[in-house]
Enzyme design. Sequence first.
Site, PDB file in Angstrom:
ATOM      1  N   SER A 278      -1.938  -5.691  -7.077  1.00 48.82           N
ATOM      2  CA  SER A 278      -1.948  -4.683  -6.009  1.00 48.82           C
ATOM      3  C   SER A 278      -2.436  -5.319  -4.720  1.00 48.82           C
ATOM      4  CB  SER A 278      -2.916  -3.551  -6.381  1.00 48.82           C
ATOM      5  OG  SER A 278      -4.252  -4.008  -6.209  1.00 48.82           O
ATOM      6  N   ASP A 279      -2.088  -4.723  -3.608  1.00 48.16           N
ATOM      7  CA  ASP A 279      -2.794  -5.110  -2.396  1.00 48.16           C
ATOM      8  C   ASP A 279      -4.211  -4.580  -2.584  1.00 48.16           C
ATOM      9  OD1 ASP A 279      -1.860  -5.208   1.127  1.00 48.16           O
ATOM     10  OD2 ASP A 279      -3.625  -5.937   0.067  1.00 48.16           O
ATOM     11  N   TRP A 280      -5.099  -5.034  -1.743  1.00 47.70           N
ATOM     12  CA  TRP A 280      -6.518  -4.704  -1.975  1.00 47.70           C
ATOM     13  C   TRP A 280      -6.754  -3.205  -1.800  1.00 47.70           C
ATOM     14  CZ3 TRP A 280      -5.319  -9.044  -3.442  1.00 47.70           C
ATOM     15  CH2 TRP A 280      -6.217 -10.034  -3.848  1.00 47.70           C
ATOM     16  N   ASN A 281      -7.237  -2.594  -2.870  1.00 42.15           N
ATOM     17  CA  ASN A 281      -7.503  -1.143  -2.887  1.00 42.15           C
ATOM     18  C   ASN A 281      -6.226  -0.348  -2.661  1.00 42.15           C
ATOM     19  OD1 ASN A 281     -10.040  -2.428  -1.036  1.00 42.15           O
ATOM     20  ND2 ASN A 281     -10.482  -1.528  -3.027  1.00 42.15           N
TER      21      ASN A 281
ATOM     22  N   TYR B  23       0.825  -1.224   0.000  1.00 43.68           N
ATOM     23  CA  TYR B  23       0.000   0.000   0.000  1.00 43.68           C
ATOM     24  C   TYR B  23       0.850   1.260   0.000  1.00 43.68           C
ATOM     25  CZ  TYR B  23      -4.163  -2.653   1.491  1.00 43.68           C
ATOM     26  OH  TYR B  23      -5.224  -3.510   1.573  1.00 43.68           O
TER      27      TYR B  23
END
Length: 755
Positions: free
Chosen positions: A232-235, A201
């Site tokens: 990607s990491d989530w969001n 993130y």
Amino acid sequence: MDIKKLIGQLTLEEKAAFCSGADGWHTEAVGRLGIPAVMMTDGPHGLRKVIYGKGSNWGGYGEKITVEATCFPTASCLANSWNVDLLRKVGAAIAKQAKKEQVSIVLGPGINMKRSPTCGRNFEYFSEDPYLAGKLAAAYVNGAQAEGVGTSLKHFAANNQETRRHSCSSEVDMRTLREIYLAAFETVVKEAQPATIMHSYNPINGKQVSQSKWLLNDILREEWGYKGVVISDWNAVNDRVKSLEAGCDLEMPWSYGLRDKAIVEAVRSGELDEKILDRTVERILNLVFSYPADENAPDVDLEKAHEEASKAGDECMVLLKNERNLLPLSSGRPVAVIGAFAKHARYQGGGSSHVNNKYLDDIYELIDKRNGAETFYAEGYRLGKDVNENDPDEALIAEAVETAKKAGRAIIIAGLPDSFESEGADRKNMAMPESHNKLIRRVTAEVKDTVVVLLNGSPVELPWLENTDALLAAYLGGEALGGSITRVLFGDVNPSGKLAETYPVKYEDTPAYLNYPGEEYKVVYAEGVYIGYRYYQKKKMKVAFPFGFGLSYTTFDYSDIKADGDKISVKVTNTGKVAGKEIVQLYVGAVRSRVSRPVKELKRFAKIDLAPGESKTVEFELDDRCFAYWDERTNDWRVDTGDYNVYVGRSSEDTPLCVTLHKVDPKPYIEPIHVNLSLGDLFSKDEYKAVRHDLVYPGLSEEQKKLLGDAELTSDFRFIRARHMWTLRMLIDNGSIDEKQLDKLIAEANRKLGF
Ligand code: GLC
């Protein structure tokens, strides 16, 4: 499968849609071209396949449940095994359960370094040492992928805290990044090629990792040769077009199509080269067809898998103290088992790695059964959301003391409740709940034969240590931790775990203490490469238990270290009465160095089995990286010419054997001469020998030359007794030559040096 042909048949919209999830957990499918979706899901120590209740979707609305799976020891526990073969087996076992559930990619392992022991997610990470973390994670990835299930190495990179993890910039110098925060990722990429890498993130030095071409492409792909997909990491994506260009292939979970549209518009407007898009789609299609779901995947017997988790746990228990050989316990005598954890064990961490395990050992029951005599129980402290788990309960403590006295000996199960450590938040300190500490103090004060067993995801302060004769760190040992604890306590298993992280005496002693978790949107890694044992050793600080430490019920002797070039061998002997496993550790330290370097750094390790009296010769093959540091002048690894100590032993602080190797830098770096070059360097470095005389003499006054006499300008040159205080510019200050003359002399000298 002809991927290139498929790409040619996809519309722009379909290609854009591939760059984000179809929902919370799947890649996009294109039925008309026979492109299936594949599912990815957590987690690092057991399958967490979320099944939504009615009417819900990724948004998480409605009831969320996860399929039943085996909960293995978490990473911080598995790391204490130092057993790469075990990690490979755990990776394979989790992969089998993923395959059965039609999951193609398991979102793990997590290998972020433990910059501070208070990071809430440290239970999910391996170590404070990049070499150990890299080797263990590579084994896990190879084990899983050999079963046809992909992995996701995470979180790339420098995501070492939970506080403001989406936006707090990790401010790290290049050498620290390379030697500490990227090194484990480099090992896994080069030794295991994880199917995907999950970028983190956080920003690094002000740049969101999702948009860092330098990290996601230049280093990861061009330098390390990574071939898989960056997700990607989530969001974690800000600007989808910029992140696509930087090398973030797959945005997870999805952005309801919004960012897909942005990609289409960017290609249409010419802002984004469609080749970049095709490159990403090719990677994702390669992933999809390399790890297809398998409808016929064999079923998995979770009861058998429980046994595998149990065997894994046996290798991870770390015996930290055992005065009077209190352990192993003899059975057949009454014993008091104290602490709510004994009946409500904390065996895994909270957050995205949480597993819905079908089985769970009952610690109290297993001890009772194994002991074969009266087993008393006292709750000792409260657990649960509706109580303040920190507050001691005097009545419960008093009852526990009485129970321990009645039995004459006690086992206290204590540690960190879920409310003290979890994904999403960092600990404010390293204290266990006061309710646990007070219980331990009071019971050990009354009953000397007391063993403390810790269920913790990361190090804690041990204020009661002095008065505690036996201490076992069981960590978050997974669903089968009760069996492992019981077998170790009663000697059915000889503990062989060693700490993969340091236990400092107190939080204030930790390397990042002054800079953790930073000021809002910036956290400065001011300690540089000095994390974990690197810090405590450099500062000669006392710790509670050092990196690499762990006791056994037997003893091991180290002898006969030999070096044959870069081949190191040592003899290890089991000098005790029971069989045991020993983790032999090899560290390297530069005798002197141009840059500040740790005293010693872990560069090899091996875990061996030895019968009583048995000896084995352990051999290690070193390579240049074992001696190297990252040289920011040349942006490359460098081994300076000089002597290096190679230490071998039981822990980072117990290396009885040492041999010194000499290394020669094949391409020494020469600093070009400039007006601010110190005279100390000019006269002490061999590389300047050929030019310094001509360079300096013309600049000296007659009086100064007299002072020098005919003596060759050597390091005793009196004008440089101030050593590095003076520079070449001093020659102008003397008035003997002017700036132009000095520039000419410098240019001539550099030409001679080959610049
Ligand atoms: C979380 C975690 C990551 C996990 C992902 C999916 O935010 O940071 O490790 O795999 O989301 O649950």
